[in-house]
Design an enzyme around this catalytic site. Sequence first.
Site, PDB file in Angstrom:
ATOM      1  N   CYS B 168       0.816  -1.227   0.000  1.00  0.00           N
ATOM      2  CA  CYS B 168       0.000   0.000   0.000  1.00  0.00           C
ATOM      3  C   CYS B 168       0.844   1.269   0.000  1.00  0.00           C
ATOM      4  O   CYS B 168       0.314   2.359  -0.189  1.00  0.00           O
ATOM      5  CB  CYS B 168      -0.940  -0.015   1.190  1.00  0.00           C
ATOM      6  SG  CYS B 168      -1.796  -1.589   1.360  1.00  0.00           S
ATOM      7  N   HIS B 306      -3.620   8.330   4.947  1.00  0.00           N
ATOM      8  CA  HIS B 306      -3.658   6.987   4.373  1.00  0.00           C
ATOM      9  C   HIS B 306      -5.004   6.337   4.681  1.00  0.00           C
ATOM     10  O   HIS B 306      -5.533   5.590   3.856  1.00  0.00           O
ATOM     11  CB  HIS B 306      -2.526   6.138   4.961  1.00  0.00           C
ATOM     12  CG  HIS B 306      -2.533   4.721   4.481  1.00  0.00           C
ATOM     13  ND1 HIS B 306      -2.285   4.386   3.171  1.00  0.00           N
ATOM     14  CD2 HIS B 306      -2.799   3.549   5.123  1.00  0.00           C
ATOM     15  CE1 HIS B 306      -2.370   3.065   3.027  1.00  0.00           C
ATOM     16  NE2 HIS B 306      -2.689   2.533   4.186  1.00  0.00           N
ATOM     17  N   LYS B 335      -9.899   7.686   0.309  1.00  0.00           N
ATOM     18  CA  LYS B 335     -10.339   6.295   0.099  1.00  0.00           C
ATOM     19  C   LYS B 335     -11.852   6.135   0.239  1.00  0.00           C
ATOM     20  O   LYS B 335     -12.411   5.153  -0.238  1.00  0.00           O
ATOM     21  CB  LYS B 335      -9.590   5.366   1.044  1.00  0.00           C
ATOM     22  CG  LYS B 335      -8.116   5.234   0.660  1.00  0.00           C
ATOM     23  CD  LYS B 335      -7.404   4.162   1.450  1.00  0.00           C
ATOM     24  CE  LYS B 335      -5.958   3.993   0.987  1.00  0.00           C
ATOM     25  NZ  LYS B 335      -5.061   5.085   1.434  1.00  0.00           N
ATOM     26  N   HIS B 340      -9.499   1.352  -1.779  1.00  0.00           N
ATOM     27  CA  HIS B 340      -8.057   1.250  -1.551  1.00  0.00           C
ATOM     28  C   HIS B 340      -7.384   0.670  -2.795  1.00  0.00           C
ATOM     29  O   HIS B 340      -7.485  -0.515  -3.065  1.00  0.00           O
ATOM     30  CB  HIS B 340      -7.806   0.359  -0.340  1.00  0.00           C
ATOM     31  CG  HIS B 340      -6.391   0.386   0.151  1.00  0.00           C
ATOM     32  ND1 HIS B 340      -5.345   0.869  -0.604  1.00  0.00           N
ATOM     33  CD2 HIS B 340      -5.853  -0.002   1.333  1.00  0.00           C
ATOM     34  CE1 HIS B 340      -4.221   0.764   0.092  1.00  0.00           C
ATOM     35  NE2 HIS B 340      -4.502   0.248   1.267  1.00  0.00           N
ATOM     36  N   PHE B 398       0.853   4.072   4.360  1.00  0.00           N
ATOM     37  CA  PHE B 398       1.413   3.062   5.262  1.00  0.00           C
ATOM     38  C   PHE B 398       1.113   1.693   4.677  1.00  0.00           C
ATOM     39  O   PHE B 398       0.152   1.533   3.928  1.00  0.00           O
ATOM     40  CB  PHE B 398       0.788   3.183   6.656  1.00  0.00           C
ATOM     41  CG  PHE B 398       0.830   4.593   7.198  1.00  0.00           C
ATOM     42  CD1 PHE B 398       2.021   5.317   7.225  1.00  0.00           C
ATOM     43  CD2 PHE B 398      -0.323   5.207   7.666  1.00  0.00           C
ATOM     44  CE1 PHE B 398       2.052   6.618   7.709  1.00  0.00           C
ATOM     45  CE2 PHE B 398      -0.298   6.510   8.151  1.00  0.00           C
ATOM     46  CZ  PHE B 398       0.891   7.216   8.181  1.00  0.00           C
ATOM     47  N   PHE B 400       1.558  -2.902   5.121  1.00  0.00           N
ATOM     48  CA  PHE B 400       1.973  -4.097   5.850  1.00  0.00           C
ATOM     49  C   PHE B 400       3.490  -4.214   5.773  1.00  0.00           C
ATOM     50  O   PHE B 400       4.106  -3.852   4.766  1.00  0.00           O
ATOM     51  CB  PHE B 400       1.348  -5.361   5.232  1.00  0.00           C
ATOM     52  CG  PHE B 400      -0.125  -5.515   5.544  1.00  0.00           C
ATOM     53  CD1 PHE B 400      -0.734  -4.781   6.545  1.00  0.00           C
ATOM     54  CD2 PHE B 400      -0.895  -6.418   4.830  1.00  0.00           C
ATOM     55  CE1 PHE B 400      -2.089  -4.937   6.839  1.00  0.00           C
ATOM     56  CE2 PHE B 400      -2.247  -6.587   5.111  1.00  0.00           C
ATOM     57  CZ  PHE B 400      -2.839  -5.842   6.111  1.00  0.00           C
TER      58      PHE B 400
END
Lengths: 91, 412
Positions: B168, B306, B335, B340, B398, B400
Amino acid sequence: MMENRLSHEQIADQVRQMIAEQMEINEHELTPEVKIFETLGMDSLDAIDLAIACKRKFGLELKESDMREVRTLADIYSMVQKGYDNKTATH
Amino acid sequence: MRTPRRVVVTGIGVVTPLGSTYEAFKAALFEGESGVRYHKEWQEASYGLKTRLAATVNDFDCGEIPRVHRRSMSRVAMLAYRATCDAIAHAGLTLSDLQNENTSICYGSTIGGPSVLEEYFAEAEMVKSYIEAANSTTFLRMMPHTAAANLAIALGIPGPIHATCTACAASTQAIGYGYEAIRQGKVDRVIAGGSEEMHRGIPAIFEVLGATSIKFNDTPDASPRPFDEKRDGIVAGEGAGTLILEEYEAARARGAHIYGELVGYYTNNSSSHMTNPAVDSLVRCIEAALRAADLTPAEVEYVNAHATGTDVGDAAESHALMKVFGGRIKVSSTKGHLGHLMGAAGVVETVASLAMLEHKMLLPTRNLEHPSANCAAIDYVMRNEHVPELKYIVKNSFAFGGINATLILKGI
């Protein structure tokens, strides 16, 4: 077995169809003397995909060294025809 | 010491669920439209998914791509190609301007071509052969850097490629790399952005983690709901965005239209947890980006968050923003409109931010009705808001893996 054998003409027809589909070229443009690398724009990746297609269609293991010898469509036809004859003769 | 060079955006190309030109995309955003759609085919073949929502690009037409280039492209690369061709034209450049080693390609996606990955491994399992399942372009269509590499080959650009695959945050890092490369004088122009193709595996992975929206299947445009008390997760999307970045003096010399300037970038990682955001690391990232831009928090009017619509993520980001800027900071997440877009999220939201700078108009978070009690009391933008003094926008992404990335944009 013999009655299912493909003639050289049938093999050439099938290979021509495969190349037309892969290279997105009208089959009528694919005359035997056409140069596959210079005129059709085939490259090493296309040659590999053609070898893969021949394996699926005719069960042939074409060698990379054989592919490098090829210049024209007629050369491909005779390479596949020869491979096919050798394979079916041993059966 | 030589003064670092300035970096500006001179071209924009987008392919999004809300429109596939900059003008159409902007119009849909300012009208408050939603790109989220109900997917009937997911009802018929759900593959275990509870969600039926995704923000997809419908009727995508890539235009003419010569066979020799198309054979190595999956959808992720075709979306990238279309956005990039449009961005180049939008910048008033031709390919010959870019076919040199002073042009870099910085381009990201989450996992390259997931549909090809799936087909290849499923076929290999079926025929019990990794050889027979492949052809000459299998890897080229699925590799993590497929979008970036296909752009380089199809457009004939011999400069450096940096392919970010940080999920992302991928396209935000791509823009950040591009910014740094021009600033440091390594190259003069950068094609920067990211792309993502829809694959059901992505919402599934988020669903397993309890982070995909599943309560709004009957009202698709009511989700996702960043910062809202009723938010229940992400809505996965697809698309692509490309920015043409140029060195400021050169852009001015050729009379290019300038959409905005990049004035700061920073990226770090939480070093603590793969999926849980750590507020202190978000704070460090944003503060370092501000320092890089030589700005104080008080000089920034607005943050494009984000915020994806997850319980944990939105709360953490809001508290980080409160800590850096205090409660007066205006914040929204795009978003709510877009879903997303994963590898394309950062760049497409940067484009939305450039549109806000251009029109001095802040966009609200679509679907934010009642800010959640677990989010900090910052100034959530609730409707289109004209801000004549709007000058700087902070853009967060941001991902994972603990990845944080922050860009700072300045209006011209």
